[in-house]
Write an enzyme that holds these catalytic residues in place. Sequence first.
Site, PDB file in Angstrom:
ATOM      1  CG  HIS A  36      -1.204  -4.973  -7.596  1.00 48.16           C
ATOM      2  ND1 HIS A  36      -1.062  -4.938  -6.220  1.00 48.16           N
ATOM      3  CD2 HIS A  36      -2.442  -4.477  -7.837  1.00 48.16           C
ATOM      4  CE1 HIS A  36      -2.164  -4.449  -5.671  1.00 48.16           C
ATOM      5  NE2 HIS A  36      -3.014  -4.160  -6.628  1.00 48.16           N
ATOM      6  CE1 TYR A  37      -0.275  -1.317  -2.345  1.00 44.94           C
ATOM      7  CE2 TYR A  37      -1.714  -1.213  -4.263  1.00 44.94           C
ATOM      8  CZ  TYR A  37      -1.547  -1.269  -2.890  1.00 44.94           C
ATOM      9  OH  TYR A  37      -2.640  -1.267  -2.071  1.00 44.94           O
ATOM     10  CG  ASP A  87      -0.915   2.641  -5.986  1.00 44.58           C
ATOM     11  OD1 ASP A  87      -0.193   3.246  -5.161  1.00 44.58           O
ATOM     12  OD2 ASP A  87      -2.138   2.500  -5.847  1.00 44.58           O
ATOM     13  CG  HIS A 131      -2.377   8.316  -5.195  1.00 43.60           C
ATOM     14  ND1 HIS A 131      -1.182   7.823  -4.722  1.00 43.60           N
ATOM     15  CD2 HIS A 131      -3.276   7.289  -5.092  1.00 43.60           C
ATOM     16  CE1 HIS A 131      -1.347   6.564  -4.338  1.00 43.60           C
ATOM     17  NE2 HIS A 131      -2.595   6.215  -4.563  1.00 43.60           N
ATOM     18  CE1 TYR A 135      -9.024   8.267  -5.708  1.00 45.15           C
ATOM     19  CE2 TYR A 135      -7.715   7.091  -7.335  1.00 45.15           C
ATOM     20  CZ  TYR A 135      -8.692   7.096  -6.364  1.00 45.15           C
ATOM     21  OH  TYR A 135      -9.340   5.927  -6.040  1.00 45.15           O
ATOM     22  CG  ASP A 142      -1.334   5.761   0.318  1.00 46.49           C
ATOM     23  OD1 ASP A 142      -1.379   6.779   1.013  1.00 46.49           O
ATOM     24  OD2 ASP A 142      -2.230   4.906   0.324  1.00 46.49           O
TER      25      ASP A 142
END
Length: 374
Positions: A36-37, A87, A131, A135, A142
Amino acid sequence: MLRKNNRMADPLHWARQFMARYQKSDGGGFLTKRWHYENGCFLRALEACYKKTGDERYLQYIQEMMDLFVLNDGTIHNYKVEDYNLDQINQGKLLFLLLEKTGEDKYRQAIERLMSQLKGHPRTEEGGFWHKKGYTSQMWLDGLYMASPFMARYGLLTGDTAWLDEAAHQLLLVEEKTRDEENGLLRHGWDSSLQQQWAEPGTGRSPHVWSRAMGWYMMALVDVLECLPSDLPKREEVKSVLQKLAEAVSRVQCKVTGLWPQVLDQAGREGNYLESSGTSMFIYALAKGTRLGLLGSEALENAVRGYQGLLDHLVIEDEKGLVHLTQCNSVAGLGGNPYRDGSYNYYIGENIVHDDPKAVSPFILAGIEVYETD
């Protein structure tokens, strides 16, 4: 000058406290059980602590947490290339450090696995990374922090300068597409298809300038510029973007507190609180940009003022002697289900929490840079 006679100002104190508070063998607590980021954000802060001090405890902590996910054959637990989620690249930045320090091939294989995502990642017609796969046709600020520094470090590792160029290209493209000409700031996202409800007719830009989105982007700029050789054609363009944005964000810095609001293009509007994660990210970018010789003394002055503002207004200590960073925006995004419309009310209506890793991590990074440069 920063007032340094307070241990709450010491980024290493924060790093050690949060390491102790959240070091759990199952990856729970502050570090999630998923690749996870947010994990990557905190471990990147510890990487900076390690490089500053040489203290092997930081490196050991990073390796222990990364080895919860990186298996002996280089596969990554809970990661799927076919998700095409930018991410998911962020935690991979620590693989470069571990490869350098251990020489273990599993880290190189894991780097190549993440690069296989970027090599096949869906793009807009202009070549910008979506992203996420879900999306469609959207670039978010981000995602550029998650992916561009990784590509740049890969280019340095392999000598393949095409990836240095690609990292710069992604940053320049999203800046062009999200720039608000009136204030010089960048909107949160861009929909190249113009289909999203939040997309501005004609431009595809989202409605507002979210502080943390711009913070992610400015951190990406300095991290990538640190990697780009002076003779790379796009380097001067990226440097120019950093300089323009440093001026733009400084214009909306609170004159009283030194902090930045949650929605940058709505400073002074009712409900627009001073937010700690975006503030920490701007401090990091301004101070590091100064250290790298990319920005002038005014940028550093604004960074120091912002860091002091966090200490004066948003840092607290509880009865047990634990420090906390307050007024962190928990999360914000665009689209999805339930639908996030990018409106002003949406951004100020999301949860405000203490000690979010997306705030604590850049706060530690900011402190290291301020102490290094001040």
